[in-house]
Design an enzyme around this catalytic site. Structure first.
Site, PDB file in Angstrom:
ATOM      1  N   ALA A 155      23.240  20.656 -34.367  1.00 29.27           N
ATOM      2  CA  ALA A 155      22.347  21.046 -35.458  1.00 29.27           C
ATOM      3  C   ALA A 155      22.295  19.954 -36.519  1.00 29.27           C
ATOM      4  O   ALA A 155      21.220  19.580 -36.991  1.00 29.27           O
ATOM      5  CB  ALA A 155      22.804  22.366 -36.069  1.00 29.27           C
ATOM      6  N   TYR A 156      23.460  19.452 -36.901  1.00 29.13           N
ATOM      7  CA  TYR A 156      23.520  18.400 -37.912  1.00 29.13           C
ATOM      8  C   TYR A 156      22.794  17.150 -37.419  1.00 29.13           C
ATOM      9  O   TYR A 156      21.964  16.572 -38.135  1.00 29.13           O
ATOM     10  CB  TYR A 156      24.977  18.073 -38.229  1.00 29.13           C
ATOM     11  CG  TYR A 156      25.155  17.067 -39.337  1.00 29.13           C
ATOM     12  CD1 TYR A 156      25.022  17.445 -40.671  1.00 29.13           C
ATOM     13  CD2 TYR A 156      25.460  15.736 -39.056  1.00 29.13           C
ATOM     14  CE1 TYR A 156      25.185  16.526 -41.689  1.00 29.13           C
ATOM     15  CE2 TYR A 156      25.620  14.813 -40.079  1.00 29.13           C
ATOM     16  CZ  TYR A 156      25.485  15.205 -41.390  1.00 29.13           C
ATOM     17  OH  TYR A 156      25.641  14.295 -42.397  1.00 29.13           O
ATOM     18  N   SER A 157      23.075  16.740 -36.174  1.00 29.92           N
ATOM     19  CA  SER A 157      22.446  15.539 -35.624  1.00 29.92           C
ATOM     20  C   SER A 157      20.930  15.693 -35.548  1.00 29.92           C
ATOM     21  O   SER A 157      20.178  14.781 -35.913  1.00 29.92           O
ATOM     22  CB  SER A 157      23.017  15.229 -34.243  1.00 29.92           C
ATOM     23  OG  SER A 157      24.408  14.993 -34.293  1.00 29.92           O
ATOM     24  N   SER A 159      19.001  17.772 -37.274  1.00 31.39           N
ATOM     25  CA  SER A 159      18.391  17.858 -38.607  1.00 31.39           C
ATOM     26  C   SER A 159      18.281  16.479 -39.246  1.00 31.39           C
ATOM     27  O   SER A 159      17.280  16.162 -39.901  1.00 31.39           O
ATOM     28  CB  SER A 159      19.191  18.804 -39.509  1.00 31.39           C
ATOM     29  OG  SER A 159      20.462  18.272 -39.844  1.00 31.39           O
TER      30      SER A 159
END
Length: 249
Positions: A155-157, A159
């Protein structure tokens, strides 16, 4: 830290995530260099402490994933500061550390809502004020994870990859309008956000940095301040790395 006295004299800035970490350090430096700064953060208590300690001109507690709240806050900041020249989008969360097949749906949604959708809402709300003044500097904080991807941080990557793509599009849209938009892609640096991660994840990210250490928050703040200054006048739709050699593209 070298302070360039007067670099931001007369400039009015919003810094999201301004109550801690990179946002706090960047806002403090901008104020020291002459800017009038509005701080945005979800943590109302930390926000008030930061506003008082650094002498910020304005502060507002809000959730940037709420587009109506962002639009209202942008208008309030423009009124309080007398216009808007600079936007630093530093607010962000890491989300869960988990393989995709086990990744919590609510964590995925929240990470995208804050890191990508919220950043879009901030830019969308502030740009009209910049266009009215014929000048603007937008700095969107992405990550090397958006270029390379980190395992168990989908999710972080994703986003942060979205932030990079969005900034490239935005910078080209605004290229002839006096508004420059770029993004920062730091490797892991010492910050409160690391408390959201297991130590094994931090160790993995440190192992990817050729310099063999995590960054210092002041190093990324210094780059942001250049990107937000008048000196950054012929670079837009681009990424600036503070990655210790991890990414070179």
């Amino acid at each position: 830290m070298t302070v360039y006295e007067g670099r931001f004299a007369g400039r009015k800035a919003i810094v999201t995530g301004g109550a801690s970490g990179l946002g706090l350090t960047t806002a403090r430096r901008m104020i020291a260099e002459g800017a009038k700064v509005a701080l945005w953060d979800l943590d109302a208590e930390a926000l008030e402490t930061a506003r008082r300690d650094m002498g910020a001109a304005h502060a507002e507690a809000l959730d940037i994933s709420d587009p109506a709240a962002v639009a209202s806050a942008a208008d309030a900041a423009a009124t309080a500061l007398g216009g808007l020249d600079i936007l630093v989008c530093s607010a962000g969360i890491t989300g869960a550390t988990s393989p995709v097949e086990e990744f919590p749906l609510e964590s995925w949604q929240r990470v995208v809502d804050i890191n990508l959708n919220g950043l879009f809402y901030c830019c969308r709300a502030v740009i009209p004020h910049m266009l009215n003044g014929g000048y603007g500097r937008i700095v969107n904080v992405a990550s090397v994870a958006g270029k390379e991807g980190n395992p168990n941080a989908s999710a972080y990557s994703a986003s942060k990859a979205g932030v990079i793509g969005f900034t490239k599009s935005l910078g080209k849209e605004l290229a002839t309008k006096g508004v420059v938009a770029n993004c920062l892609t730091p490797a892991t640096f010492e910050s409160p956000i690391l408390k959201q991660l297991p130590e094994s994840q931090v160790d993995y990210m440190r192992s990817k940095i050729p310099m063999g250490r995590l960054g210092e928050v002041e190093e990324s703040a210094a780059m942001i301040c250049f990107m937000a200054s008048e000196e950054c006048s012929f670079t837009t739709a681009s990424t600036f790395d503070t990655s210790g050699g991890r990414t070179t593209f």
